[in-house]
Design a protein around this motif. Structure first.
Motif, PDB file in Angstrom:
ATOM      1  N   LEU A 121      -4.231  -2.989   4.213  1.00 15.66           N
ATOM      2  CA  LEU A 121      -3.536  -3.396   5.482  1.00 15.66           C
ATOM      3  C   LEU A 121      -3.154  -1.822   5.888  1.00 15.66           C
ATOM      4  CD1 LEU A 121      -1.324  -6.433   4.747  1.00 15.66           C
ATOM      5  CD2 LEU A 121      -3.427  -6.319   6.164  1.00 15.66           C
ATOM      6  N   GLU A 122      -2.828  -1.056   5.139  1.00 19.57           N
ATOM      7  CA  GLU A 122      -2.444   0.363   5.565  1.00 19.57           C
ATOM      8  C   GLU A 122      -3.784   0.929   6.406  1.00 19.57           C
ATOM      9  OE1 GLU A 122       0.289   2.014   5.978  1.00 19.57           O
ATOM     10  OE2 GLU A 122       1.576   0.515   4.859  1.00 19.57           O
ATOM     11  N   ARG A 123      -4.920   0.833   5.513  1.00 21.04           N
ATOM     12  CA  ARG A 123      -6.332   1.287   6.205  1.00 21.04           C
ATOM     13  C   ARG A 123      -6.734   0.693   7.357  1.00 21.04           C
ATOM     14  NH1 ARG A 123      -7.899   1.022   0.857  1.00 21.04           N
ATOM     15  NH2 ARG A 123      -9.130  -1.044   1.524  1.00 21.04           N
ATOM     16  N   THR A 124      -6.638  -0.660   7.299  1.00 19.18           N
ATOM     17  CA  THR A 124      -7.043  -1.576   8.482  1.00 19.18           C
ATOM     18  C   THR A 124      -6.261  -2.664   9.043  1.00 19.18           C
ATOM     19  OG1 THR A 124      -9.517  -1.134   7.615  1.00 19.18           O
ATOM     20  CG2 THR A 124      -9.190  -2.928   9.313  1.00 19.18           C
ATOM     21  N   PRO A 125      -5.271  -2.641   9.831  1.00 20.26           N
ATOM     22  CA  PRO A 125      -4.540  -3.611  10.197  1.00 20.26           C
ATOM     23  C   PRO A 125      -5.286  -4.953  10.345  1.00 20.26           C
ATOM     24  CG  PRO A 125      -3.944  -1.626  11.111  1.00 20.26           C
ATOM     25  CD  PRO A 125      -5.099  -1.486  10.545  1.00 20.26           C
ATOM     26  N   LEU A 135       5.822  -7.346   2.813  1.00 22.43           N
ATOM     27  CA  LEU A 135       4.826  -6.812   3.927  1.00 22.43           C
ATOM     28  C   LEU A 135       5.756  -6.622   5.292  1.00 22.43           C
ATOM     29  CD1 LEU A 135       1.810  -9.264   3.673  1.00 22.43           C
ATOM     30  CD2 LEU A 135       1.753  -6.659   3.222  1.00 22.43           C
ATOM     31  N   HIS A 151       4.598  -4.689   8.508  1.00 21.50           N
ATOM     32  CA  HIS A 151       3.298  -5.063   8.783  1.00 21.50           C
ATOM     33  C   HIS A 151       3.583  -6.580   9.378  1.00 21.50           C
ATOM     34  CE1 HIS A 151       0.868  -2.382   6.617  1.00 21.50           C
ATOM     35  NE2 HIS A 151       1.687  -2.551   5.478  1.00 21.50           N
ATOM     36  N   THR A 183       1.258  -8.826  10.477  1.00 17.00           N
ATOM     37  CA  THR A 183       0.186  -9.675  10.075  1.00 17.00           C
ATOM     38  C   THR A 183       0.832 -11.248   9.670  1.00 17.00           C
ATOM     39  OG1 THR A 183      -1.727 -10.242   8.680  1.00 17.00           O
ATOM     40  CG2 THR A 183      -0.047  -9.358   7.631  1.00 17.00           C
ATOM     41  N   LEU A 210      -1.994  -4.401  -0.009  1.00 17.89           N
ATOM     42  CA  LEU A 210      -1.076  -3.343   0.809  1.00 17.89           C
ATOM     43  C   LEU A 210      -1.838  -2.306   1.294  1.00 17.89           C
ATOM     44  CD1 LEU A 210       2.408  -3.478  -1.042  1.00 17.89           C
ATOM     45  CD2 LEU A 210       1.813  -4.173   1.045  1.00 17.89           C
ATOM     46  N   ALA A 211      -2.833  -1.794   0.317  1.00 21.66           N
ATOM     47  CA  ALA A 211      -3.376  -0.649   0.792  1.00 21.66           C
ATOM     48  C   ALA A 211      -4.565  -0.877   1.791  1.00 21.66           C
ATOM     49  CB  ALA A 211      -4.388  -0.022  -0.643  1.00 21.66           C
ATOM     50  N   LEU A 271       7.916  -3.498   5.382  1.00 23.22           N
ATOM     51  CA  LEU A 271       7.083  -2.218   5.409  1.00 23.22           C
ATOM     52  C   LEU A 271       6.552  -2.263   6.962  1.00 23.22           C
ATOM     53  CD1 LEU A 271       5.008  -2.161   2.319  1.00 23.22           C
ATOM     54  CD2 LEU A 271       6.759  -0.623   2.755  1.00 23.22           C
TER      55      LEU A 271
END
Length: 230
Positions: free
Chosen positions: A43-47, A69, A74, A76, A40-41, A72
């Motif tokens: 994906l928050e930094r770099t989708p 995901l 996302h 992806t 999760l962290a 939230l």
């Protein structure tokens, strides 16, 4: 480039899978994670476009992580990596929103086939997405993209070689339009009978599509196209 986040609780396995992903043209690894929280962290930094997601994580299962995901925000896509082969687990992976399911242990060829299928899916969606509404043909193409992109090397008939299959695939991919058996044979440098034999097998297995072109003689000419090149 298609950005991939590799998630596996085993550091060594994550490195191997990341190395595999990096070997497939058009894909790059943007991060590695070993827990659901780390994923999760990351994906928050770099989708990422795609997550190669192990099911057995120390803090949360992959199947539980996918719905979170989505909650939230996302978007992806996910290919689940699991050791379990039972039907119920496969169904759960599908229901939670995973696009594909990869069974451990797997080698480079197995992962490459899934990634190539995913790339084909993205090309297909991009090819129909700009025209507004999708008709039945476009929907069938989208849902069939993964299936037609599975490895054509599996269960080759006796006397068929993987190298020739790859050669014919490259010829059809490079053409950008349907080719006759004669044209395939000429461009691949093989006999027409050999080209016809391979084209027949690949058409039956769903890897190429067959269309008919009618000429002045009245006899239709068979023309072939690799099924996921759109």
């Amino acid at each position: 480039m298609i950005d991939v986040l590799v998630v596996d609780d085993d550091f060594h396995v994550a490195e191997i899978n990341a190395a595999y992903v990096s070997q497939v043209p058009g894909f790059r690894v943007t991060g590695r994670a070993h827990t659901a929280a780390q994923a999760l962290a990351a994906l928050e930094r770099t989708p990422a476009d795609l997550v190669l997601l192990d099911h057995y994580l120390p803090d949360e299962t992959g199947l539980a992580l996918v719905p979170r995901l989505r909650q939230l925000g996302h978007r992806t896509d996910v290919i689940m990596v699991m050791a379990a082969r039972d039907v119920a687990t496969v169904q759960d992976a599908m229901r939670c929103g995973a696009l594909q399911y990869l069974v451990k242990p797997f080698g480079f060829s197995g992962l490459r086939a899934k990634l190539e299928g995913y790339a084909a899916l993205r090309r297909t969606v991009a090819g129909v997405g700009g025209r507004g509404e999708a008709g039945q043909e476009q929907v069938d193409r989208i849902f069939g993209a993964f299936r037609t992109a599975d490895s054509p090397h599996t269960e080759l008939p006796k006397g068929h070689s993987a190298a020739t299959v790859d050669l014919i695939r490259r010829v059809l991919d490079a053409a950008g339009h349907p080719l006759s058996a004669h044209e395939v044979a000429e461009r691949a440098g093989v006999s027409r009978s050999t080209a016809q034999r391979y084209l027949k097998h690949l058409e039956r297995s769903g890897h190429i599509t067959l269309t008919l072109k009618y000429g002045d003689t009245g006899r239709p000419e068979h023309r072939y196209r690799w099924a996921h090149t759109h």
